[in-house]
Design an enzyme around this catalytic site. Structure first.
Site, PDB file in Angstrom:
ATOM      1  N   TYR A  36       5.791   2.760  11.247  1.00 44.33           N
ATOM      2  CA  TYR A  36       4.580   2.094  11.722  1.00 44.33           C
ATOM      3  C   TYR A  36       3.423   2.606  10.883  1.00 44.33           C
ATOM      4  CZ  TYR A  36       0.919   0.540  15.007  1.00 44.33           C
ATOM      5  OH  TYR A  36      -0.185  -0.053  15.582  1.00 44.33           O
TER       6      TYR A  36
ATOM      7  N   LYS B  62       6.542  -1.767  10.435  1.00 41.85           N
ATOM      8  CA  LYS B  62       5.438  -2.510  11.048  1.00 41.85           C
ATOM      9  C   LYS B  62       4.218  -2.222  10.192  1.00 41.85           C
ATOM     10  CE  LYS B  62       2.548  -2.816  15.197  1.00 41.85           C
ATOM     11  NZ  LYS B  62       2.248  -2.226  16.523  1.00 41.85           N
TER      12      LYS B  62
END
Length: 294
Positions: A135, A163
């Protein structure tokens, strides 16, 4: 394992006193997403207020989500920390509970070097031996996982997806160029989904999916099935909603939106966050009426 489609960055519902998890509402929300086309649930991320959950609550939320999903869709459990040791513990717990992968945020506050980032994720991968979705959100963590570092991490079998929430299409193109099919890229920015899909992303980890899961799922599937007119139509509908979902930060605004739309009985967030102001309610109500959502 493929990571494709609309993954909801799930809010954590609290009871009216703000001190207790609302376990019944959490189970209800999981089923709501399954019924509305969501590809995966991502509990205990930023939207899930992981920083203010106790360790026991963090683990309980993951446990409840995995139990309620019952293998019907994917669960990518939030397991990030700026302590590598703690991140390993959370990742192992997600694995033991039966999640499909762990979402592991870039270490925040201590601002490691690129070599430090690589060693952090390599150590988690080697210790937990579990699929990891990176992330990358420098706006919150203060550090960008550079494309070259992501490419190096993509050589590890456990690093399966990222992400990408830098807001930089140039960085995303660079990741795609360096990694090819070694890692799957999901947008971490709701308002940039369509352009990110156009340059190789496979989906989104979405805040807006908390309130419009079917539309978000349809946007991704329409694009991937080459129905570009439908994808653009949905992008246009979702764009203004997405841009207004961070009026007071996340998840303050989305919890207010869920209350407006009748998906939550309260908009409680934990300190240091506070519930949305009246002006925010007015702005959201206006946007929802204009878009035919309310």
């Amino acid at each position: 394992m493929k990571f494709e489609g609309s993954y909801v960055a799930l809010i954590t519902p609290f009871k009216n006193n703000g001190m207790e998890l609302d376990e019944d509402k959490l189970r209800e929300l999981v089923n709501y997403h399954i019924e509305n086309g969501t590809s995966g649930i991502v509990p205990c991320g930023t939207t899930g207020e992981a920083p203010t959950l106790t360790f026991a609550e963090h683990e309980k939320v993951i446990k409840i989500v995995v139990e309620e999903v019952r293998g019907r869709i994917q669960v990518v459990a939030g397991a990030g920390s700026n302590s590598t040791t703690r991140a390993i513990e959370l990742t192992k717990y997600a694995k033991e509970l039966g999640a499909d992968a762990a979402l592991s945020t870039c270490p925040y506050y201590n601002k490691p070097s690129q070599r430090g980032l690589y060693e952090h994720y390599k150590t988690i991968a080697q210790e937990a031996k579990f699929p990891i979705m990176l992330y990358n959100v420098p706006g919150r963590t203060g550090t960008n996982i550079e494309a070259e570092t992501i490419a190096k991490l993509a050589e590890l079998p456990e690093i399966v997806a990222v992400k990408e929430a830098t807001g930089s299409l140039e960085q995303m193109i660079r990741i795609q160029d360096l990694c090819g099919d070694k890692i799957e890229i999901l947008s971490g920015e709701d308002h940039l989904i369509l352009p990110m899909l156009s340059i190789g992303a496979k989906g989104v980890v979405s805040v807006v999916a908390n309130i419009m899961p079917q539309e978000m799922s349809d946007l991704i599937s329409s694009f991937l099935n080459k129905n570009f007119d439908k994808a653009f139509e949905l992008h246009t509908k979702l764009y203004d909603v997405s841009r207004n979902m961070f009026v007071e930060g996340n998840p303050v605004t989305v919890k207010a939106a869920m209350k407006i739309l009748g998906k939550m009985d309260n908009d409680i967030v934990r300190l240091p966050l506070v519930a949305a102001e009246a002006d925010t309610y007015g702005k959201l109500t206006k946007v929802f009426k204009e878009k035919g959502i309310l």
